[in-house]
Design a protein around this motif. Structure first.
Motif, mmCIF file in Angstrom:
data_model
loop_
_atom_site.group_PDB
_atom_site.id
_atom_site.type_symbol
_atom_site.label_atom_id
_atom_site.label_comp_id
_atom_site.label_asym_id
_atom_site.label_seq_id
_atom_site.Cartn_x
_atom_site.Cartn_y
_atom_site.Cartn_z
ATOM 1 N N LEU A 4 0.809 -1.217 0.000
ATOM 2 C CA LEU A 4 0.000 0.000 0.000
ATOM 3 C C LEU A 4 0.845 1.271 0.000
ATOM 4 N N VAL A 5 1.925 1.279 0.788
ATOM 5 C CA VAL A 5 2.759 2.487 0.867
ATOM 6 C C VAL A 5 3.841 2.510 -0.205
ATOM 7 N N GLN A 6 4.041 1.379 -0.859
ATOM 8 C CA GLN A 6 4.998 1.228 -1.961
ATOM 9 C C GLN A 6 6.437 1.560 -1.569
ATOM 10 N N LYS A 7 6.792 1.174 -0.331
ATOM 11 C CA LYS A 7 8.179 1.292 0.116
ATOM 12 C C LYS A 7 8.378 0.360 1.295
ATOM 13 N N SER A 8 9.600 -0.017 1.547
ATOM 14 C CA SER A 8 9.881 -0.932 2.653
ATOM 15 C C SER A 8 10.189 -0.198 3.951
ATOM 16 N N ASP A 9 10.676 1.039 3.838
ATOM 17 C CA ASP A 9 10.964 1.810 5.047
ATOM 18 C C ASP A 9 11.089 3.284 4.706
ATOM 19 N N GLU A 10 11.067 4.086 5.763
ATOM 20 C CA GLU A 10 11.264 5.526 5.614
ATOM 21 C C GLU A 10 11.639 6.103 6.976
ATOM 22 N N PHE A 11 12.188 7.297 6.972
ATOM 23 C CA PHE A 11 12.521 8.016 8.198
ATOM 24 C C PHE A 11 11.531 9.154 8.375
ATOM 25 N N ILE A 12 10.936 9.240 9.583
ATOM 26 C CA ILE A 12 10.008 10.330 9.865
ATOM 27 C C ILE A 12 10.249 10.865 11.270
ATOM 28 N N ASP A 13 9.882 12.107 11.481
ATOM 29 C CA ASP A 13 10.043 12.771 12.771
ATOM 30 C C ASP A 13 8.714 12.708 13.512
ATOM 31 N N VAL A 14 8.627 11.834 14.513
ATOM 32 C CA VAL A 14 7.394 11.630 15.275
ATOM 33 C C VAL A 14 7.720 11.504 16.760
ATOM 34 N N LYS A 15 6.685 11.643 17.592
ATOM 35 C CA LYS A 15 6.845 11.526 19.047
ATOM 36 C C LYS A 15 6.200 10.260 19.605
ATOM 37 N N THR A 16 5.115 9.776 18.969
ATOM 38 C CA THR A 16 4.395 8.595 19.458
ATOM 39 C C THR A 16 3.982 7.708 18.281
ATOM 40 N N PRO B 256 14.220 9.418 18.237
ATOM 41 C CA PRO B 256 14.856 9.471 16.924
ATOM 42 C C PRO B 256 15.647 8.218 16.526
ATOM 43 N N ASP B 257 16.161 7.467 17.468
ATOM 44 C CA ASP B 257 16.948 6.271 17.138
ATOM 45 C C ASP B 257 16.119 4.996 17.048
ATOM 46 N N ASP B 258 14.806 5.081 17.269
ATOM 47 C CA ASP B 258 13.959 3.890 17.285
ATOM 48 C C ASP B 258 13.708 3.336 15.893
ATOM 49 N N LYS B 259 13.473 2.013 15.882
ATOM 50 C CA LYS B 259 13.050 1.325 14.675
ATOM 51 C C LYS B 259 11.640 0.786 14.951
ATOM 52 N N VAL B 260 10.666 1.304 14.196
ATOM 53 C CA VAL B 260 9.267 0.916 14.349
ATOM 54 C C VAL B 260 8.912 0.006 13.180
ATOM 55 N N CYS B 261 8.373 -1.184 13.506
ATOM 56 C CA CYS B 261 8.023 -2.148 12.456
ATOM 57 C C CYS B 261 6.537 -2.463 12.492
ATOM 58 N N PHE B 262 5.968 -2.596 11.308
ATOM 59 C CA PHE B 262 4.576 -2.997 11.139
ATOM 60 C C PHE B 262 4.571 -4.366 10.438
ATOM 61 N N PHE B 263 4.302 -5.426 11.233
ATOM 62 C CA PHE B 263 4.294 -6.799 10.714
ATOM 63 C C PHE B 263 2.863 -7.266 10.498
ATOM 64 N N PRO B 264 2.626 -8.043 9.428
ATOM 65 C CA PRO B 264 1.289 -8.614 9.248
ATOM 66 C C PRO B 264 1.024 -9.635 10.360
ATOM 67 N N VAL B 265 -0.219 -9.696 10.812
ATOM 68 C CA VAL B 265 -0.599 -10.676 11.838
ATOM 69 C C VAL B 265 -0.968 -11.969 11.119
#
Length: 82
Positions: A13-25, A69-78
């Motif tokens: 859906l997002v047509q990419k495997s990863d990206e860097f974004i500036d977020v707090k939560t 900023p150093d975190d790696k957030v992953c979205f895995f299919p269930v």
């Protein structure tokens, strides 16, 4: 900036495997996904197993879990099965 990884249908859906974004939560990440990729992508993201540095956010503060900023957030299919 946190690195966000997408897997499975969300990656399509997002047509990419990863990206860097500036977020707090995690909620900020979900809002970014909806704004950048649409409601279907956000719906898919919310139904994913979401981890920060390999830890499930459900064992933390859920969508209010802080993202640094150093975190790696992953979205895995269930997956299910028997």
């Amino acid at each position: 900036m946190a690195q966000i990884f997408y897997y499975g249908e969300l990656r399509d859906l997002v047509q990419k495997s990863d990206e860097f974004i500036d977020v707090k939560t995690i909620q900020d990440v979900l809002q970014h996904i909806e704004k950048a990729y649409g409601k279907q992508a956000k719906k898919q993201a919310k139904s994913s197993l979401i981890t920060i540095n390999t830890f499930n956010i459900l064992k933390m503060k859920g969508y209010q879990t802080s993202v640094t900023p150093d975190d790696k957030v992953c979205f895995f299919p269930v997956c299910g099965g028997g």
